[in-house]
Scaffold this active site. Structure first.
Site, short mmCIF file in Angstrom:
data_model
loop_
_atom_site.label_atom_id
_atom_site.label_comp_id
_atom_site.label_asym_id
_atom_site.label_seq_id
_atom_site.Cartn_x
_atom_site.Cartn_y
_atom_site.Cartn_z
N GLU A 7 47.89 10.72 35.71
CA GLU A 7 47.72 9.76 37.45
C GLU A 7 48.12 8.36 36.72
O GLU A 7 48.50 7.63 37.13
CB GLU A 7 46.97 10.27 37.77
CG GLU A 7 45.38 9.45 37.50
CD GLU A 7 44.69 10.64 36.89
OE1 GLU A 7 44.89 11.98 36.34
OE2 GLU A 7 43.13 10.97 36.84
N GLU A 66 39.72 -5.27 42.07
CA GLU A 66 38.20 -4.64 42.61
C GLU A 66 38.05 -5.65 43.19
O GLU A 66 37.41 -5.20 44.73
CB GLU A 66 37.76 -4.46 41.45
CG GLU A 66 36.69 -3.97 41.76
CD GLU A 66 36.14 -3.22 40.12
OE1 GLU A 66 36.21 -1.84 39.72
OE2 GLU A 66 35.38 -3.86 39.52
N LYS A 69 38.57 6.22 25.97
CA LYS A 69 39.89 5.53 26.55
C LYS A 69 40.82 6.86 26.00
O LYS A 69 42.13 6.16 26.33
CB LYS A 69 39.85 4.45 26.05
CG LYS A 69 38.96 3.15 26.65
CD LYS A 69 39.77 2.69 27.09
CE LYS A 69 38.41 1.43 28.18
NZ LYS A 69 38.25 1.13 29.92
N GLU A 111 41.37 9.32 29.03
CA GLU A 111 41.72 8.59 29.93
C GLU A 111 43.29 8.60 29.74
O GLU A 111 43.54 7.90 31.17
CB GLU A 111 41.35 6.84 29.85
CG GLU A 111 41.34 6.05 31.67
CD GLU A 111 41.21 4.11 31.26
OE1 GLU A 111 40.55 4.26 31.89
OE2 GLU A 111 40.44 4.20 30.42
N SER A 136 35.84 2.50 42.77
CA SER A 136 36.72 1.70 43.25
C SER A 136 38.19 2.45 42.70
O SER A 136 38.03 2.55 41.36
CB SER A 136 37.22 0.56 42.06
OG SER A 136 37.95 0.39 42.07
N GLU A 161 39.24 -5.38 46.96
CA GLU A 161 38.59 -4.14 47.59
C GLU A 161 37.68 -4.79 47.70
O GLU A 161 37.05 -3.51 48.53
CB GLU A 161 39.42 -2.88 46.08
CG GLU A 161 38.73 -1.71 46.78
CD GLU A 161 38.49 -0.49 45.78
OE1 GLU A 161 38.68 -1.05 44.08
OE2 GLU A 161 38.61 0.77 45.99
N CYS A 188 30.12 -1.40 26.45
CA CYS A 188 31.50 -1.76 25.51
C CYS A 188 30.81 -1.78 24.52
O CYS A 188 31.53 -1.96 22.54
CB CYS A 188 32.03 -2.22 26.22
SG CYS A 188 32.99 -1.64 27.73
N CYS A 200 35.94 0.78 35.33
CA CYS A 200 36.40 0.54 34.29
C CYS A 200 35.90 1.42 33.17
O CYS A 200 36.51 1.80 31.98
CB CYS A 200 35.40 -0.62 33.51
SG CYS A 200 36.06 -1.87 34.97
#
Lengths: 582, 162
Positions: free
Chosen positions: A366, A279, A358, A361, A319, A282, A504, A299
């Site tokens: 993908e 990141e 999550k 996710e 990102s 990037e 989190c 994230c």
């Protein structure tokens, strides 16, 4: 500040104007039972548990919404108050399924606690009981309205705090229920799976979708089962075993996982360090090559889905980095698989996360870099605690153990602070500032991005540049920040967004804290202390200084942001509809 | 699981333009939602998801909130009225004379619930309170035709007439 004087149970009390009777009583050491009330989230006065007598008043009043006034006299403990509260509770229980023994909230339920405290001995009201199908379509969240007490805490957190608003009250009278538009499932609407509804539910009407059965099955199979744990888990897992809030249990957690039978126990902090490498690279690339700015962290899968539904115009700002546990999953099934000589198809990766999003996710198509899912199963902190209890492991008596190689027995401080709001930004700044300066930077602690303000903005010098950083936690705050960027009122280069208020550490998969404790304790702040303590205790505190990260790049990945890194560690997003039901 | 209208949506561009006008007129008023829902129901005859979505988007409220309000008030309907509107009286007199069985038979024949509409748009069904024809109990009406002193076996023949 204007002070107001009143009497509660004959005791003189002086509190600031605008205080409610509930808060005033609490400050005087007098407990008033509540159910629908949740500090900072829900003040609806609908459950009638907090009824009190106000002298001269016509009827009993709900203390949670009754503002203090000069000279009022409040009684919280008269026969009428006690009997009325109990009758209200009995009525509520008469339309509740009362299957406490098989309820996920057994012994951690506010309704159960009230029945005990208010001395309910019998439920005298017989009659029709509402019966509902359980909604378990979503990969993250299960809703069981048979247990719902209509407190509306979930509705308020979803609508007001997260500004997602996929649930609301429907119908009226006896048929009143909480649900999605057109009776759709949570899996069919623009729910972002953050699980804050679970975290605020006083009863067992909301829970995560269970993944422990899959994990038990994998553990019993011939597969090579690898587990990784997110930074926030260690800051809260101890609470499930009676340890004080904010006590970090990293070593015991590792020991417990080993005793559960996982073949390798890895730290998602390594994935976080890897995320910073990718990141950070990037961000620098975007700054130096006129790429889309501000760049926004990716994230938090709750935030990512929120962006896909609500701000598709910002998808290019996200990102392209996968989240840390997904990156780590991809590395485990490639680099580690090669090193250990195991076919990736025979490796089963379990992520222990403070997060319900999550789960969604991990199921995204993908996120399967090696032709197999990067991560096979996600369990929450609560689910892990359940597995430890089922195994008869005496958690509190476990020795402290360390994570497995080849990713090092310790990650960096930068990796661990990913678990708290501002942490991803701070970790990135530790690396980016050093790269831009071209020499070691002494500053490690970026206090300006820490803390619990909803939106934090800071200008951070980095070499001859200044990085304009913004941090938002809670999706309502994210919405405010994005709207002000859209309106041209805020100009920044780099944004960290975490879906859950506090980050989190107070994710939707963390141990549930009752509304009563939340009146006195700031859960996010307490758990954050554990995270920052671990950061301070670690030898290496910057991601790019992690020797195992360096080894991974030199042995396998090549350059950060290079071809191989892109193949394994980056992803893409899709615009998703709003105002639609599947 | 979804509780959407059984009849395909046939809204026109003119109707949508009208609705957007209504939304623009009320947008900044407190409590705009209920006024808009009333006028929307006047325009479309009912409030299917397509209409509720336009309203939610236009007023900046959630679809769940719009749906919550629509289902709270009985005057709002999720289904259109059919070409033939069947009403069965569930008032006290009709009910004790067995109108519960009559309405169940209608539901069974048409395959719809109370307040539903058949997918071809031909029949809709409502349950009404006393219509003042207690002497004829149990009573049902189809548009302006009144049928009294019914037994369950009368129902198929009545529906077949339309």
């Amino acid at each position: 500040m204007d002070m107001v004087n009143l009497k509660i149970n004959g005791q003189d009390v002086s509190v600031p104007a605008g205080t409610t009777v509930l808060e005033a009583a609490r400050s005087a050491g007098i407990e008033i039972p509540t159910l629908c009330y949740l500090k900072d989230v829900s003040q609806t006065g609908s459950c009638r548990m907090c009824l009190v007598e106000i002298k001269g008043g016509r009827a009993l009043q709900a203390a949670c919404v009754y503002p203090v006034a000069e000279g009022i006299e409040v009684q919280t403990n008269t026969p009428a108050v006690r009997e009325t509260r109990r009758a209200v509770l009995e009525l509520m229980l008469s339309n509740h399924d009362r299957k406490c023994l098989t309820c996920p909230r057994n012994r951690n339920c506010e309704l159960q606690a009230l029945a005990d405290e208010l001395g309910v001995e019998d439920i005298p009201y017989e009659g029709v009981r509402s019966e509902y199908d359980i909604d378990d379509v979503s990969p993250s969240i299960v809703r069981d309205n048979n247990k719902c007490v209509l407190c509306r805490r979930c509705v308020n957190v979803c609508k007001k705090i997260q500004t997602v608003g996929v649930i609301d009250t429907m119908e009226r009278g006896f048929k009143t229920k909480v649900g999605c538009a057109f009776e759709a499932s949570l899996g069919e609407v623009d729910c972002v799976n953050c699980g804050q509804c679970i975290a605020v539910c006083p009863v067992g009407a909301l829970r995560e979708k269970d993944s422990t059965k899959d994990v038990w099955e994998a553990l019993a199979s011939d597969k090579h089962v690898v587990v990784q744990t997110a930074p926030a888990v260690r800051a809260a897992l101890g609470e499930e075993f009676g340890l004080p809030m904010g006590e970090r249990v990293t070593g015991k957690m590792v020991a417990a996982l080993r005793r559960l039978g996982f073949d390798k126990v890895f730290d998602t902090d390594f994935g976080a360090d890897l995320t910073i490498m990718e990141e950070g690279t990037e961000l620098l690339h975007r700054i130096q090559n006129g790429g889309t700015l501000p760049m926004i962290t990716s994230c938090s899968p709750g935030w990512v889905k929120f962006c896909e539904h609500n701000y598709p115009e910002f998808l290019d700002n996200l990102s392209t980095c996968k989240s840390p546990h997904e990156m780590f999953g991809a590395i485990i099934k490639s680099y580690y698989a090669e090193k250990a000589g195991i076919d990736p198809k025979d490796i089963y990766v379990v992520s222990v996360m403070p997060c319900t999003a999550k789960k969604f996710e991990a199921a995204r198509d993908e996120l399967a870099a090696n032709g197999v899912p990067d991560v096979d199963a996600v369990i929450t902190t609560r689910e892990l605690a359940g597995m430890i209890k089922q195994s008869g492991i005496q958690f509190n008596k476990l020795p402290d153990e360390v994570f497995d190689s080849p990713f090092g027995d310790e990650a960096t401080g930068a990796g661990v602070i990913f678990g708290v709001t501002g942490g991803v930004m701070e970790a990135a700044l530790r690396t980016v500032a050093e790269i831009l300066s071209g020499k070691p930077v002494e500053k490690v602690d970026y206090e300006e991005v820490r803390g619990l303000d909803g939106v934090k903005i800071a200008s951070v010098p980095a070499g001859d540049k200044v990085i304009r950083a913004a941090v938002a936690h809670g999706l309502g705050n994210a919405r405010k920040l994005l709207d002000s960027i859209k309106a041209g009122e805020t100009q920044v280069d780099f944004i960290e967004i975490m879906a859950c208020p506090g980050g989190c550490v107070t994710g939707g998969g963390q141990p549930i804290v009752s509304s009563r404790v939340k009146m006195d304790v700031n859960v996010s702040a307490e758990r954050a202390k554990a995270i920052y303590a671990e950061d301070k205790s670690l030898k290496v505190r910057k991601s790019h200084d992690n020797p195992y990260i360096k080894q991974l790049y030199s042995e396998y990945l090549g350059e950060a942001g290079g071809h191989k890194a892109h193949e394994l560690l980056h992803t893409h997003y899709v615009a998703r509809p709003k105002y639609e039901v599947k | 699981m979804s509780n959407q209208a059984t009849v395909p949506f046939k809204g026109t561009a003119e109707q949508e333009a009208k609705l957007l006008e209504v939304i623009a007129k009320h947008k900044d008023q407190a409590g705009a939602l209920i006024s808009v829902l009333h006028e929307a129901q006047d325009i479309y005859g009912y409030l299917p998801i397509e209409v509720q979505s336009i309203i939610a988007k236009g007023l900046g409220v959630t679809l769940a909130e719009v749906y919550g309000v629509v289902t709270f008030y009985t005057q709002f309907s999720l289904n259109p009225k059919g070409e033939y509107q069947i009403s069965v009286c569930l008032g006290t007199a009709c009910y004790v004379k067995g109108s519960g069985d009559i309405i169940n038979k209608v539901k069974e024949i048409l395959g719809i619930d109370v307040d539903g509409c058949t997918s071809d748009g031909k029949y809709s069904l409502t349950a009404t309170r006393c219509i003042g024809a207690c002497g004829l109990a149990p009573v049902m009406t189809v548009n302006d035709d009144v049928y009294g002193r019914l037994v369950v076996d009368d129902v198929p023949g009545i529906i077949a007439k339309y």
